[in-house]
Design an enzyme around this catalytic site. Structure first.
Site, mmCIF file in Angstrom:
data_model
loop_
_atom_site.group_PDB
_atom_site.id
_atom_site.type_symbol
_atom_site.label_atom_id
_atom_site.label_comp_id
_atom_site.label_asym_id
_atom_site.label_seq_id
_atom_site.Cartn_x
_atom_site.Cartn_y
_atom_site.Cartn_z
ATOM 1 N N ARG A 103 0.877 -1.186 0.000
ATOM 2 C CA ARG A 103 0.000 0.000 0.000
ATOM 3 C C ARG A 103 0.901 1.219 0.000
ATOM 4 N NH1 ARG A 103 -5.336 1.225 3.404
ATOM 5 N NH2 ARG A 103 -6.043 -0.053 1.685
ATOM 6 N N HIS A 130 -7.079 0.741 -6.692
ATOM 7 C CA HIS A 130 -7.279 -0.157 -5.542
ATOM 8 C C HIS A 130 -7.898 -1.467 -6.053
ATOM 9 C CE1 HIS A 130 -7.574 -1.480 -1.554
ATOM 10 N NE2 HIS A 130 -8.413 -0.615 -1.027
ATOM 11 N N GLN A 133 -9.763 -4.088 -3.695
ATOM 12 C CA GLN A 133 -11.086 -3.612 -3.293
ATOM 13 C C GLN A 133 -12.121 -3.951 -4.364
ATOM 14 O OE1 GLN A 133 -12.049 -1.831 -0.357
ATOM 15 N NE2 GLN A 133 -14.025 -2.403 -1.207
ATOM 16 N N ASP A 219 -17.321 7.027 -1.818
ATOM 17 C CA ASP A 219 -16.093 6.893 -1.030
ATOM 18 C C ASP A 219 -15.809 8.264 -0.411
ATOM 19 O OD1 ASP A 219 -13.663 6.027 0.020
ATOM 20 O OD2 ASP A 219 -12.603 5.994 -1.902
ATOM 21 N N CYS A 259 -16.331 1.569 0.129
ATOM 22 C CA CYS A 259 -15.190 0.687 0.429
ATOM 23 C C CYS A 259 -14.779 0.755 1.893
ATOM 24 C CB CYS A 259 -14.020 1.045 -0.480
ATOM 25 S SG CYS A 259 -13.509 2.761 -0.322
ATOM 26 N N ARG A 287 -13.647 -8.774 1.255
ATOM 27 C CA ARG A 287 -12.212 -8.550 1.035
ATOM 28 C C ARG A 287 -11.438 -9.827 1.350
ATOM 29 N NH1 ARG A 287 -10.085 -3.406 1.056
ATOM 30 N NH2 ARG A 287 -8.254 -4.545 0.336
#
Ligand code: CP
Ligand code: NVA
Length: 300
Positions: A103, A130, A133, A219, A259, A287
């Site tokens: 990340r 991402h 996700q 988001d 998310c 996830r």
């Protein structure tokens, strides 16, 4: 050359469908208490330049469930924090582990890791994308609606939005993106989407975007690394809140996605997150299952 997952565009439609099916199988096994050592003797290095709850815990538990091992490596606990190069870090970690998840603040960092790694590199979020996700989200959407849908993105044209745009181009579902002027998705992503399939409708009108939508996705208005813009963004994005009134403009059985982490009362209201249209906590659970499928595809 190892297969990496740096961008959703690294995957083809059949590969995405296969991963969703595999994730469903793994989810079902876990619900029945069936655990298999698919990752025996495998290790995953997890580099975090930014914080995480879901990505960290779901990858760590995924490896543990499958008999493997995950190492949490904070950026500043590594020699990276003292200036060792990304390339040297990738070369060294490749000698120890089966895959590297990272990340990072800048997308180029995960690209550089992948370029120099002899083992698969997984993008666990960058400023541009991402992908992990989005695989969990596609699993969630498929479970409830199938994948012949219209998805409305409402809010910032950010990393999660970019990855969803690529998924819509690859899988061929309809997508409409509503952002304030100046916060549209990255031009490189829109160009790539057009090369792959169709690019989404781009608008500055959230009501237009959610019209006839099966899925509304939002988001945060300020992503990690944009904290100092938060005050200004709160004003610019005010009309883009996913609240009961906006959800009421979509299909009656629309599902609402986020998310997480959410800023409740900003991009989404409590009554929507906790309401009957929300699949947000299923998304978070997925996830785990989706990442098991990613790990199996890359190093299983
Ligand atoms: N959605 C997501 O990636 O959450 P974390 O930042 O908690 O990992
Ligand atoms: N767009 C958000 C996603 C967090 C999972 C961010 O980058 O902070």
């Amino acid at each position: 050359m190892p297969q990496h997952l740096v961008s959703v565009s690294d995957l083809s439609k059949p590969e995405i469908i296969r991963m969703i099916d595999l994730a469903k199988k793994l989810k079902d096994e876990r619900k029945r208490g069936v655990y298999k050592d698919y990752m025996k003797n495998k290790s995953l290095a997890m580099i975090f330049e930014l914080p995480s709850t879901r990505t960290r815990v779901s990858f760590e538990v995924a490896m543990a469930d499958m008999g493997g091992h995950a190492l949490y490596l904070g950026w500043n606990d590594l020699q990276l924090g003292r200036g060792e190069t990304i390339a040297d870090t990738a070369k060294v970690l490749s000698r120890y582990v089966s895959a590297i998840m990272a990340r990072v603040r800048k997308h180029d960092t995960v690209v550089e890791l992948a370029k120099n790694s002899d083992v698969p590199v997984i993008n666990g979020l960058s400023n541009l994308e991402h992908p992990c996700q989005i695989l969990a989200d596609l699993l969630t959407i498929d479970e409830v609606k199938g994948l012949d849908i219209k998805l409305a993105w409402v809010g910032d044209g950010n990393n999660v939005c970019n990855s969803m745009i690529l998924a819509s181009a690859i899988l061929g579902f309809e997508m409409s993106v509503a952002t304030p002027r100046g916060f549209e998705p990255d031009g490189r992503i829109l160009k790539l989407a057009e090369e792959i399939g169709e690019k989404p409708e781009i608008t500055n009108d959230p009501i237009k975007a959610v019209e006839n939508a099966d899925v509304i996705y939002t988001d945060v208005w300020a992503s990690m690394g944009q904290e100092e813009e938060r005050g200004e963004r709160l004003k610019v994005f005010a009309e883009f809140q996913v609240n009961r009134a906006l959800v009421g403009k979509a299909k009656d059985d629309v599902i609402v996605m986020h998310c997480l982490p959410a800023h409740r009362g900003e991009e989404i209201t409590d009554e929507v997150i906790d309401g009957k249209h929300s699949v947000i906590f299923d998304q978070a659970e997925n996830r785990l299952h989706a990442q098991k499928a990613i790990l199996l595809r890359l190093i299983g």
